[in-house]
Write a protein that holds these residues in place. Sequence first.
Motif, PDB file in Angstrom:
ATOM      1  N   GLN A 289       0.821  -1.204   0.000  1.00  0.00           N
ATOM      2  CA  GLN A 289       0.000   0.000   0.000  1.00  0.00           C
ATOM      3  C   GLN A 289       0.861   1.263   0.000  1.00  0.00           C
ATOM      4  N   GLN A 290       1.999   1.203   0.679  1.00  0.00           N
ATOM      5  CA  GLN A 290       2.865   2.375   0.758  1.00  0.00           C
ATOM      6  C   GLN A 290       3.484   2.699  -0.601  1.00  0.00           C
ATOM      7  N   ASP A 291       3.864   1.682  -1.367  1.00  0.00           N
ATOM      8  CA  ASP A 291       4.519   1.898  -2.649  1.00  0.00           C
ATOM      9  C   ASP A 291       3.534   2.026  -3.799  1.00  0.00           C
ATOM     10  N   LEU A 292       2.289   1.659  -3.581  1.00  0.00           N
ATOM     11  CA  LEU A 292       1.317   1.607  -4.663  1.00  0.00           C
ATOM     12  C   LEU A 292       0.783   2.997  -4.972  1.00  0.00           C
ATOM     13  N   LYS A 293       0.959   3.441  -6.197  1.00  0.00           N
ATOM     14  CA  LYS A 293       0.381   4.702  -6.643  1.00  0.00           C
ATOM     15  C   LYS A 293      -1.088   4.467  -6.955  1.00  0.00           C
ATOM     16  N   GLN A 294      -1.941   5.327  -6.374  1.00  0.00           N
ATOM     17  CA  GLN A 294      -3.370   5.055  -6.460  1.00  0.00           C
ATOM     18  C   GLN A 294      -4.149   6.353  -6.594  1.00  0.00           C
ATOM     19  N   PRO A 295      -5.179   6.376  -7.460  1.00  0.00           N
ATOM     20  CA  PRO A 295      -6.036   7.564  -7.566  1.00  0.00           C
ATOM     21  C   PRO A 295      -6.789   7.797  -6.264  1.00  0.00           C
ATOM     22  N   PRO A 296      -7.346   8.991  -6.100  1.00  0.00           N
ATOM     23  CA  PRO A 296      -8.048   9.306  -4.841  1.00  0.00           C
ATOM     24  C   PRO A 296      -9.376   8.571  -4.717  1.00  0.00           C
ATOM     25  N   THR A 297      -9.765   8.359  -3.468  1.00  0.00           N
ATOM     26  CA  THR A 297     -11.043   7.718  -3.138  1.00  0.00           C
ATOM     27  C   THR A 297     -11.674   8.469  -1.969  1.00  0.00           C
ATOM     28  N   ILE A 298     -12.970   8.764  -2.050  1.00  0.00           N
ATOM     29  CA  ILE A 298     -13.704   9.381  -0.938  1.00  0.00           C
ATOM     30  C   ILE A 298     -14.067   8.281   0.052  1.00  0.00           C
ATOM     31  N   THR A 299     -13.618   8.418   1.293  1.00  0.00           N
ATOM     32  CA  THR A 299     -13.875   7.387   2.308  1.00  0.00           C
ATOM     33  C   THR A 299     -14.953   7.793   3.306  1.00  0.00           C
TER      34      THR A 299
END
Length: 1302
Positions: free
Chosen positions: A35-45
Amino acid sequence: MSGQGGSAAPALVSLLLLLWHRAAAIEVPLDPKIQQDLKQPPTITKQSVKDYIVDPRDNIIIECEGKGNPVPAFSWRRNGKFFNIAKDPRVTMRKRSGTLEIGFRSGGRPEDYEGEYQCFATNDFGTALSNKILLRVSKAPLWPKEVLEPEVVTEGSSLVLPCNPPPGLPPPITFWMDSLMNPIPQDERVSTGLNGDLYFSNVLVQDAQTDYSCNARFLFTHTIQQKNPITLRVQTTEPFNDTSHNASDPWGGRKVAESTPTFLSPSGTESAKMVLRDEQLQLECIAAGLPTPTIKWFKKGGELPLRKVKFEKYNKVLRIVNVSEEDAGEYVCMAINHIGSIRHSIFVQVKAAPYWLDKPTDLVLAPDENGRLVCRANGNPKPNIQWLHNGLPIEMAMPSTNRQVLGDTILFRSVQIGSTAVYQCNASNEHGYLLANAFVSVLDMPPRMLGPKNQLIKVIKNKRTFLDCPFFGSPLPELRWFKNGQGSGLDGGQYRAYINGTLEIKRALAEDEGTYTCVASNILGKAENQVRLEVKDRTRIVGAPEHQTSIRGSTARFVCQVNSDPSLPITVTWTKDDKPIHLGWRLKKDGESLTIPNVNEGDEGLYTCTVASEIDQDSASARLTVLEEASLHPSVSSALPPDRPDPPMDLDLSDPAARSVRLTWIPGNDHRSPITEFLVQFEEDRWEPGRWQDLASFPGELNSVILQLAPFVNYQFRVIAINSVGQSQPSRPSPRYKTSGAAPDAIPRGLRGWGSKKDNMEISWEPLLDLERNGPNLHYHVWWRRKDSGEPWSNVTTADSKHVVQSTDTYVPYEIKIQARNEFGSGPESNVITGYSGEDKPTEAPADLRVSRVDSTKANIHWKPVNLSSVQGEFKEYRLYYWRESSLVPGLSFSKEKKTKGFYSTVAEPSAILSDLVPFSKYKMFMVVANNRYEGPPSNTVEITTKEGVPDAPRFFKISLRSLDTISLEWDKPVEPNGILIGYQLKYHTVNGSRLGRPQLETFLPNVTDFAMRLSGRSTRYKFFLSALTQVGAGESIAEELPHFANEEDFTEAPLLVEVTDASLATAFTPTPPPLAPLPPTTIAPTTISTPAATTPTTVPTTTTEAATEATTTTTPAVLVTTKRPGQTVLVVPGLEIWNLTVEPNSNSAIVSWRHSFPASSSEFVIEFTLDSDKTVTNVPVKQSPITVTDLIAGATYHLRVYSHELNGITSKNFTFKTKPAYIDQVDIATQGWFIGLMCAIALIILILLIVCFIKRSRGGKYPGGGYVTAIAKYLVRDKKDLPLDPVDQKDQDGSFDYQSH
């Protein structure tokens, strides 16, 4: 042209969606490093609700939380325009969050911030949106000041007192009180309407004795506002007398004009109401009239859904929760009194805000993969679907050849790194909207191992074992397992590799120990991890503690003998009645035993020994029973063991009800073991007379219970008592009790619809169980209609368990539901399920079947798919037929049997890998498409030739001992050479315990199949590995170990036979007990054994059978050793034996015990008794040791042995014993009359002598023999002095006394 294009577009969309396979999106693990290295688009939580009402006294907090990598930046829009937070000092945004806080300490009005807010979370890969949040400030306006004139009304007429509360946000809750704050009593005559008004169906004189004030409670401000009270004046035609008023005559004997019912609310004869799906429907009918009317409700064209309907306010309000489309229709309320009746119709229309059918979810893909986002919603009216790209309409996004929008679906083809974005789906109609974010993330990442490094796994022998190797990568890596860094990947036989990285070992054996390496690889690299496996012996209790009965004050000792793996430390713990034992000055644990000195009644109970290692445990229990001292109860000559309880008595039925009855009984004697449970059984005389069935179990302390029963059953009951020893006999049956009938409660199970022909649909279900009928004349009401057609339901009523719908179209979906009915009414309806009419033969064949790459065992195949509409049924698979046409090995015989393999694929260009081919062979193949019933026409036929591979193992490998120092090795060529054989290679080592010597290698030409070898010493052991060779390399080797023969001089030849079979575990024994006489030589099939290494010579039967079980990788053969004695053979099965056979004989029984090295799953034995006098043989099958065998002859000689039931060639040594003589009842001399008379005479003589002695002594005289008499007297007195008591007995807390001796 436009008309043609318009009609073709929906067909094109449908075709593309049918051909588009739902992508198996990559699941990203929750590992923190990933999770730390994974580039990810934003998500509303997290976000505030759409309709957000706030308290004006508090600060305003509008929530918006999100996540992403990099961490997203947040911004807001207010009323559709950018909201500049920096310019408003009252507004702040929390750090690393989008949550807004609006404070009013420095002034300002909350009303100024009312409006519509929307949050945006943005990072380098896209933008996610929150819902549009409508912010409103709660309001609690004051009641307008007004002067209310008294209400004047005639006695008996109706009255409505208006409330009209001030409009608040949210609306207030209203209720009526008088000026003294007492609630206004409400009943059928007086009630509050849904609008807050107070309704009087008719007015009584006593209604004027109080005033009426409407109150409004505002939830947000927690305030109650009271309207000015209303005074009521009632006019009468006759004087009112308080003394004559009572509840049965509210008019006090006066005549008041009666009237027919009229409606106060609603007005007119009909009205309409609209309600949204999943909300609450409230219908109200309040009527005037004298006498007070009663209200009844109906629904035209159907029945009220009683499970959802609630009647409130004396039937004036009908409330339905969670409204669905089925609740629409015409509802009728009727007001009735004895003067007349009136009706009002309310037409209910059910609309629906959008709700999800298929909500879009995040999609993680590897480069060049395909995928899709689906956004399906329903509502009334049908919602409009709009797609957004990073918060903007998708029409404004940059065009992309990798993306295609087809209505509610977006298709992605061959995505690249730049395709990452956040997509929003907005489904809206006039009643609301839904907004969902779903990102498409294109990820490329080399393989990574997620589990701990170099893990040590310890498992129990013969147990199913799993080795985990979690991994991740994009594209999804391929994972393979290797053992000790050698060989090909582990998958097959006793190994099974799962796609999540787990390796299953179906049965762990000692030879499975070692280091296992898992290697994950994709186009970006590879990663590996190791797992060390150690196989341990099972921890088990070989000598369980035994039940004991001890005299109070004696010592009890329980022994728990344990056998475990020597490398595993174990702990032995003891519990009493499942509670820990506190060891101290009295209770002591010594190794595997527990000692209880000076036992008392408090020590009674069930003692459990639990032995545990770090990976397994075993337990055994025994009961301790404490009896009183023998001196206090001379009749107790021995300790009695606990026994089964007596059956309960005097069953009685009381408290009868429609579906229950109370059953009471008297427990029987528990026979020194407390009753822990009562089992109640029933028998009924309608469906299965005479069959007793379990009804319920109850704790042992109860003897009166309420039994829950089914309707329409004529019951009788019986009770069984249960203690630690076992069950009692059943009690006598109770009197019969018959329950009344009722409508069915159950819904028929297993409802399904399927086509047995292409133009029908069979609707079938499981009929209700007999006890679910609830009444006579059970039948089923079935509805069906074509799905999404809007057509009315068709229905049928039948007593069968299926119904066939004829004349249907081919393979179309239908909605189906069912309901059970009997003479008492209808049961609940089932949920609607989807069934399909029959399938027909597919009309198209897969085209252009071709092969792109072929190696020795695999081939890559490709084909062009069919139009899925031509399948004429549910698409099941593309089915490939292939067969071995010829072998390139000259003269090799083989089978041309056709084989099939199915491939499920709906992509536009399908391909697959055909594996498990035989090397060096020619194959032919063709393909068809299949639904659930039929196959379509065949494709073109393709011919391929597989490459040469490594050979199979030799057909057999036999080692013979020619002389004391020479052995002969023989073998045969492989069944499948998989190429042109160029020879054989033989590797062998000397074996010293677990150490192997330096390997030596011999090679042979392909026509050589034997080899003579001189042993370096008579005590030297060897391990051989033989394999065949082709140009590709060495094939699978077959291993054999030459054992050390302890008595070589007794052997002429010792054949060791190993045959290659499909199943590595075979049993070469029949269940017939083996004879003890010598037998001629017999060939025994190989047997796989997984127990400690030991060799036991036994005799074998002449008949052999072979039973294949689950395949393993290592085969330990059963060995036939031919001795010098003519016609005799000895079977040697490594590792299994029976020893230490002992017998404890009694007169008519014997306790037999033995030890063995069999695994628990195979420990079934036969005890064979041979009577010496007439050679009669008796066989007793058993499962455990020790065992008590009864029905023996007293004083007889027996020969005994124990052998395995499954491997009956393995037997113990013979044991000869003799039972004790017949027991003769001994006469208790202490109870015989002559003995009692003799003792009384001796006592009388001694008493006379004592008296004479004392008389003489008191006179100072002497008497002859006085010393002898005095000695007797002193002995008797001393005998009594040996039992002194303390002045005060020591008393325990439980009321018992401890007597002490000094």
